[in-house]
Write a protein that holds these residues in place. Structure first.
Motif, PDB file in Angstrom:
ATOM      1  N   ASN A   1       9.322  -7.391  -7.455  1.00  0.00           N
ATOM      2  CA  ASN A   1       9.286  -5.992  -7.359  1.00  0.00           C
ATOM      3  C   ASN A   1      10.125  -5.403  -8.402  1.00  0.00           C
ATOM      4  OD1 ASN A   1       8.198  -6.852  -4.846  1.00  0.00           O
ATOM      5  ND2 ASN A   1       9.611  -5.538  -3.671  1.00  0.00           N
ATOM      6  N   LEU A   2      11.359  -5.302  -9.125  1.00  0.00           N
ATOM      7  CA  LEU A   2      11.616  -4.896 -10.301  1.00  0.00           C
ATOM      8  C   LEU A   2      10.838  -5.156 -11.626  1.00  0.00           C
ATOM      9  CD1 LEU A   2      15.419  -4.596  -9.288  1.00  0.00           C
ATOM     10  CD2 LEU A   2      13.764  -2.831  -9.013  1.00  0.00           C
TER      11      LEU A   2
ATOM     12  N   ILE B   1      13.687  -2.330  -2.981  1.00  0.00           N
ATOM     13  CA  ILE B   1      14.225  -2.277  -3.538  1.00  0.00           C
ATOM     14  C   ILE B   1      12.741  -3.082  -2.602  1.00  0.00           C
ATOM     15  CG2 ILE B   1      14.132  -4.289  -5.180  1.00  0.00           C
ATOM     16  CD1 ILE B   1      16.703  -2.531  -5.861  1.00  0.00           C
TER      17      ILE B   1
END
Length: 301
Positions: free
Chosen positions: A57-58, A233
């Motif tokens: 997700n990052l 996140i």
């Protein structure tokens, strides 16, 4: 036309701009041809794989110029699993097992030895961790009759208060507590093990180092950011208790600081698994690829 000079003054620039725009096309950004790392998952608790989801997700894998695809085991290069499938292993994503003995009411006098020769239900997703579960019970000198049932069945029995206890994951504990707010953790079975390789990365890939590097950075985010930030996140608004679950997971030390497996962690896991299985782990210098693990730590971000 009355004033051709004024006409030229505004129409010619407009015409030039229009023709220029018609003759040009904004080029589409080309998709980078990054190498694909095919990873399979064989885990009893997806919660333990939190570093993988944070890295995804990052976009930490993209920062390493690789793409990660989750695929079936027979098509994978790397495997994330509760149990070791091939040697040497490359690293660990979790350092404690996600195994919790829960009950519908607290019992301050409870000890694991009280389970000896008694039936204990555990959620069927924990079947992968059965050897570890049996080893922990053996370590505590108790031998319950472990019976696997679906978590849905556990929920039904819990609703009717027909179970004195059950072994579930931390996430499942929160689900049971939603049904019955009096539900408590009687014993965290990971307290008996100390840090061990609980979720292991194994296999062979040309891009193992950048993969490990991204996971290491995700672990850094997990340990240095607030649980609320980490939950954000993951972007799962349906899980309102997720920040609390992450906070409790950090409290219990479910995730290591890095993927690097130390000799003490490895040997502790090796000794623990040897209590109930004949498939012994090789010695540390054969069982862990220290070279790759160290490269993933020493790389500059």
């Amino acid at each position: 036309m009355k004033n051709p000079r004024k006409w030229k003054k505004w129409i010619l620039p407009w015409l030039t701009l229009t023709l220029t725009a018609c003759g040009q096309h904004t080029p589409k950004s080309a998709q980078p041809s990054w190498p694909v790392v095919r990873v399979s998952m064989n885990v009893s608790s997806s919660f333990l794989a939190l570093p993988l989801y944070v890295a995804q997700n990052l976009h930490l894998f993209q920062d390493e110029h690789i793409r990660v695809d989750i695929v079936p085991a027979n098509h994978s290069e790397l495997m994330i699993s509760d149990t070791v499938k091939s040697w040497p292993v490359l690293g660990s994503l979790a350092s404690r097992p996600d195994l919790f003995l829960v009950a519908p009411a607290p019992d301050p006098h409870f000890r694991l030895k009280a389970l000896d020769r008694l039936p204990v239900e555990y959620a069927d997703n924990l079947q992968i961790s059965l050897n570890l579960l049996q080893s922990i019970m053996t370590l505590n000198r108790t031998h319950p009759y472990l019976e696997t049932v679906s978590f849905k069945h556990i929920q039904n029995l819990w609703r009717q208060r027909h179970l004195p206890w059950a072994i579930v994951t931390l996430h499942q504990f929160y689900q049971l507590r939603q049904q019955d707010p009096h539900t408590v953790i009687l014993n965290w079975l990971g307290a008996s093990t100390g840090p061990i390789p609980a979720l292991i990365l194994s296999g062979h890939s040309k891009n193992s180092v950048p993969f490990l590097r991204a996971i290491n950075l995700a672990l850094w985010y997990i340990h240095t950011s607030s649980p609320k930030t980490i939950a954000g996140i993951l972007a799962n608004p349906q899980e309102k208790s997720l920040p609390q679950q992450i906070a409790q997971g950090l409290h219990y030390g479910l995730w290591p600081v890095t993927t690097y497996i130390s000799p003490s962690e490895y040997n502790r896991g090796r000794a623990l698994y040897s209590l109930t299985t004949q498939d012994t782990w090789p010695p540390y210098y054969e069982g862990v690829d220290k070279k790759l693990a160290t490269q993933a730590l020493s790389a500059a971000y």
